[in-house]
Design an enzyme around this catalytic site. Structure first.
Site, short mmCIF file in Angstrom:
data_model
loop_
_atom_site.label_atom_id
_atom_site.label_comp_id
_atom_site.label_asym_id
_atom_site.label_seq_id
_atom_site.Cartn_x
_atom_site.Cartn_y
_atom_site.Cartn_z
N HIS A 135 0.89 -1.16 0.12
CA HIS A 135 -0.15 0.44 -0.04
C HIS A 135 0.84 1.36 -0.21
O HIS A 135 2.04 1.00 0.81
CB HIS A 135 -0.48 -0.16 1.40
CG HIS A 135 -1.12 1.72 1.19
ND1 HIS A 135 -0.94 2.29 2.59
CD2 HIS A 135 -2.55 2.22 0.81
CE1 HIS A 135 -1.29 2.98 2.80
NE2 HIS A 135 -2.55 3.85 2.03
N ASN A 194 0.37 5.97 -0.46
CA ASN A 194 -0.50 6.79 -0.62
C ASN A 194 0.13 8.28 -0.53
O ASN A 194 0.86 8.39 0.64
CB ASN A 194 -1.25 6.77 0.88
CG ASN A 194 -2.21 8.49 0.63
OD1 ASN A 194 -2.25 9.34 1.24
ND2 ASN A 194 -3.41 8.18 -0.27
N GLY A 208 -19.92 13.20 -1.69
CA GLY A 208 -19.74 13.03 -3.02
C GLY A 208 -18.02 12.91 -3.93
O GLY A 208 -18.00 12.52 -4.87
N ARG A 252 -0.55 12.54 -0.63
CA ARG A 252 -1.31 13.47 -0.52
C ARG A 252 -0.29 14.93 -0.52
O ARG A 252 0.06 15.01 0.56
CB ARG A 252 -2.55 13.15 0.05
CG ARG A 252 -1.85 13.15 1.82
CD ARG A 252 -3.03 12.17 2.67
NE ARG A 252 -3.38 11.86 3.51
CZ ARG A 252 -2.57 11.32 3.96
NH1 ARG A 252 -1.68 9.60 3.14
NH2 ARG A 252 -2.43 10.96 5.22
#
Length: 451
Positions: free
Chosen positions: A256, A258, A409, A260
């Site tokens: 994994h 990530n 959303g 950001r």
């Protein structure tokens, strides 16, 4: 017996082969040479250059191969008074034979790199992506120097590089889905299911903006953020690349990563910003060589920026990916950091860029090494049980999942992409004492050092 010391670069090197004769100092004990002292005292090594990303590996000219001891010394059968240094990529292909399976797997990872070219033409760079970027290319051109643009280009390039590496090793193709968020922004989800190697592989990019909900703002305040909105609104922009890979073979670990970027505009127009992310490995069975390789690649990237980054972010990773209700970590960790906003935006971005460039070299050699490993039904069952733990962490503790589900959303399919295609929960499951499974569990309950 003499030996050959091979100097290789992780990136493709087109330099000629260089062979240096290096004499050992008098009085060196047979079978042992202090490599570090030889390097520091020999001009021949300095000619090779201590370049970023440099790795040293060693090969005896006789039958037996050298190994590294904990002290950094090179142990081998007694040899004579000299050894040689071979520098350059040609040496890898033409001179060394009989190298370890792990080295062969690493060299077999020939992935065309998508380099982040700061200052280059944005439209040209976008041609190598899996999809056009979320933000319109003309807008990116106009905002070329802004951090949000530079970060969006980096995450798009990271997605493309990793997807192409996975496609090469699997032989399958990613399904590329573009999605839009009516509140602002959207993303690109790249998913491959039921491939030859990967049961489920996802590499997602998202670029979203709008106003934070009260729940999302509350989560950030709980982390010490002082957020001053205007008329109850907190405009934000968030973007990142995230990936989770679930292989079929239980001897290939799950990985994994990530990375950001987040910025919030406060009532007076000033912006708060920070970066976060990390990369971690979740093996089903413990393999010391794999763990050492993975952590060393991450440490090398961290050390380019701050020698304290790796030890600090390694501990943070062990704390963060901890399944409290099980009393065990999710895997063997890696690095993790969040809310990183110093020493400067430029320096933190440079660090994140270095981390993003490790995702292929830290993982693909491990995949290639275990491609043809056989496994039993019992080993597959253990993989399913460990995947169940992965699901528990992601749904109960993971910040990204919680933030995404709290953001209006958001695309639920992309958020839950991290979950495996299949998993298993057995009532009161406990591996037999002395088994490989119990050995793995011991490491998860007592995180260890890997470098």
């Amino acid at each position: 017996m003499s030996s050959i010391a091979l100097c290789t670069l992780k990136r493709t090197v087109r330099s000629p082969v260089k062979l240096f004769h290096v004499s050992t100092a008098k009085g060196v004990q047979p079978g042992m040479v202090d490599f570090h002292s030889v390097v520091s005292s020999n001009p021949s090594f300095r000619k090779c250059g201590f370049l970023p990303g440099l790795k040293w590996s060693f090969r005896a000219t006789g039958i037996r191969q050298m190994t590294h001891g904990a002290s950094g010394r090179i142990q081998n059968e007694p040899f004579r008074k000299s050894f040689y240094l071979v520098a350059g990529a040609a040496a890898v292909a033409g001179i060394v034979t009989g190298i370890s399976h792990f080295q062969r797997a690493e060299m077999a990872t020939k992935i065309p790199r998508v380099e982040e070219r700061e200052g280059g033409d944005i439209a040209e760079r976008c041609k190598s992506f899996m999809s056009p970027p979320v933000t319109d290319i003309q807008v990116l051109q106009q905002r070329k120097g802004e951090m949000s643009t530079r970060m969006e280009m980096l995450i798009m390039e990271t997605q493309a590089e990793f997807c192409k590496a996975l496609e090469e090793v699997d032989g399958g193709k990613f399904r590329v889905d573009r999605w839009q968020r009516k509140e602002g922004g959207g993303g690109i989800s790249c998913v491959m299911q039921d491939g030859k190697v990967f049961e489920k592989a996802g590499v997602n990019v998202s670029v979203v903006y709008g106003n934070l909900t009260e729940e999302a703002a509350r989560q950030m305040r709980s982390r010490g953020k002082v957020l001053k909105g205007k008329d109850g609104k907190l405009p934000f922009r968030a973007m990142g690349v995230s990936s989770v890979i679930h292989p079929k073979n239980p001897h290939i670990p799950t990985v994994h990563f990530n990375y950001r970027y987040f910025e919030i505009e406060e009532a007076d127009g000033t912006k708060q910003w920070w970066f976060g992310g990390g990369t971690d490995l979740t093996p089903i069975y413990i393999n010391l060589e794999d763990g050492s390789h993975f952590h060393n690649v991450l440490k090398e990237a961290c050390d380019k920026h701050n020698p304290q980054y790796y030890p600090d972010f390694k501990k943070w990773c062990d704390r963060y990916f901890y399944i409290r209700h099980r009393g065990e970590t999710r895997g063997i960790g890696g690095i993790f950091f969040d809310d990183l906003d110093s020493p400067s935006q430029e320096e933190v971005f440079s660090f994140v860029k270095s981390c993003a460039k490790t995702v292929v070299p830290c993982y693909l050699p491990i995949v290639r090494k275990h491609l043809n490993d056989s496994f039993s039904p019992e080993e597959k069952d253990w993989q399913q049980v460990r995947r169940g733990r992965y699901v528990e962490f992601n749904l109960v503790y993971d910040r990204g999942v919680k933030f995404g589900l709290a953001t209006p959303g958001s695309r639920v399919e992309s958020i839950l992409m991290s979950l495996p295609l299949t998993a298993r929960w057995e009532y009161m499951h406990e591996p037999a004492k002395g088994s490989k499974e119990s050995e793995m569990l011991e490491v998860l309950r007592s995180p260890r050092e890997w470098v």
